[in-house]
Enzyme design. Structure first.
Site, PDB file in Angstrom:
ATOM      1  N   ALA A   1      -7.534 -13.320  16.542  1.00 57.56           N
ATOM      2  CA  ALA A   1      -8.222 -12.192  15.978  1.00 57.56           C
ATOM      3  C   ALA A   1      -9.505 -12.648  15.181  1.00 57.56           C
ATOM      4  CB  ALA A   1      -7.353 -11.558  15.105  1.00 57.56           C
TER       5      ALA A   1
ATOM      6  N   ASP B   1      -3.370  -9.229   8.416  1.00 55.13           N
ATOM      7  CA  ASP B   1      -2.403  -8.454   8.904  1.00 55.13           C
ATOM      8  C   ASP B   1      -2.174  -8.813  10.409  1.00 55.13           C
ATOM      9  OD1 ASP B   1      -2.712  -6.814   6.961  1.00 55.13           O
ATOM     10  OD2 ASP B   1      -4.132  -5.508   7.834  1.00 55.13           O
TER      11      ASP B   1
ATOM     12  N   GLU C   1       0.657  -1.123   0.058  1.00 47.92           N
ATOM     13  CA  GLU C   1      -0.242   0.102  -0.091  1.00 47.92           C
ATOM     14  C   GLU C   1       0.854   1.347  -0.032  1.00 47.92           C
ATOM     15  OE1 GLU C   1      -4.104  -1.584   2.213  1.00 47.92           O
ATOM     16  OE2 GLU C   1      -2.832  -0.492   3.184  1.00 47.92           O
TER      17      GLU C   1
END
Ligand code: ADP
Length: 302
Positions: free
Chosen positions: A281, A246, A136
């Site tokens: 997560a 991530d 990114e």
């Protein structure tokens, strides 16, 4: 021991809507909330929560969103190396409808201005044990960071996400490539849905280790010249998989940094740690709020 993350940060602006507006249509949101996001930011927070000493090189705007992202990163214990640019902080506008379908517009904003690394940033890369990069950030900067790391002893973890055409040589220069199945297929030049072992063979043929994350199935770890190793996923009730990738990358970097070992076995161990962190997560809502601490991962693994 330290991890340096160079990458993006965005403020995610999330609108809950009954339905995603059609062109020309206005709809009223049922609710709104904003969250820190961006792959670099999420991975830096994941590495810090998983116990690493983290520096984060990021470009932010001189605005309230930039101040907020900086404050939250510092609160996570990150040693922030932020550049403030004459562009707005990156934002992502996200509409989520009642069926959890979403529609997203990203403005890279200041992230697009993370070009031409400064001498201090290059020194930070050279000082780090592990460098973590994603796509990114302008690709020339990613390539420059990889070259800087290669000139010293810094190990490079490249998360080639989102998919992009990479400059030649970049893949082979990273020590560990991390991609999901879609990104793996795009990089390998094979159709989506190709067998993951074939994908891994193409990726490791470029001379570096590669990990393909397989969602609930875990992760496939490949080292050139060795048989691939499947690290099975943990069976959990998935509530929200946003940020799972991530969390995996940040946790992997923290584990590699902690072991300091460069053997294939230590890469598999680090992938097992990351698989546990990512499983925790997905049991919780949100990206950053769902990232576990080192203690939670150790408890989870028993
Ligand atoms: P991405 O989110 O980048 O597409 P994946 O979907 O492959 O990446 O997820 C990354 C990692 O998160 C997986 O390797 C796995 O460890 C964990 N994970 C993702 N989904 C689940 C799930 N439903 N159950 C358990 N673990 C999961």
């Amino acid at each position: 021991m330290s991890v340096l993350v160079l990458g993006s940060a965005n403020l995610d602006l999330v609108y809950d809507v009954d339905r995603i507006p059609a062109p020309g249509e206005t709809v009223l949101a049922r609710g709104f909330a904003s969250f820190p996001g961006g792959k670099g930011n999420n991975q830096a927070i994941a590495a810090a929560r998983c116990g690493a000493d983290v520096r984060f090189v990021v470009a932010l705007g001189r605005d309230a969103s930039g101040d907020r992202l900086a404050e939250e990163a510092r609160r996570a214990g990150i040693d922030l190396r932020d550049r403030r640019c004459d562009a707005p902080t990156g934002t992502a506008v996200i509409y989520v409808d009642r069926g959890a379908e979403n529609s997203i517009v990203v403005d890279s904003g200041a992230n697009a201005l993370l070009t031409d690394l400064t001498a201090a940033e290059r020194d930070d890369i050279a000082d780090a044990d592990v460098l973590v990069l994603q796509l990114e950030t302008p690709l020339d900067t990613v390539a420059e960071a990889v070259r800087t790391a290669r000139a010293g002893a810094t190990r490079v973890v490249l998360n080639a996400a989102p998919s992009a055409d990479l400059p030649p040589g970049l893949l082979g220069d990273a020590d560990v490539l991390v991609v999901n199945e879609h990104e793996a297929a795009a990089l390998a030049g094979l159709p989506a849905g190709a067998d993951e072992r074939s994908l891994l063979a193409v990726l490791t043929d470029r001379g570096a280790a590669a990990i393909i994350t397989l969602g609930a199935a875990g992760a496939l770890v490949g080292v050139p010249g060795a048989a691939p190793v499947l690290v099975p996923g943990h069976r959990v009730e998935a509530v929200d998989t946003t940020g799972a990738g991530d969390t995996f990358v940040g946790a992997l970097a923290a584990a590699l940094d902690r072991s300091g070992d460069r053997t294939p076995a230590s890469l598999v161990d680090a992938a097992a740690f990351a698989t546990a962190a990512a499983a925790i997560a997905v049991r919780r809502k949100g990206a950053v709020p769902s990232i576990p601490t080192l203690e939670e991962v150790l408890d989870f693994r028993g």
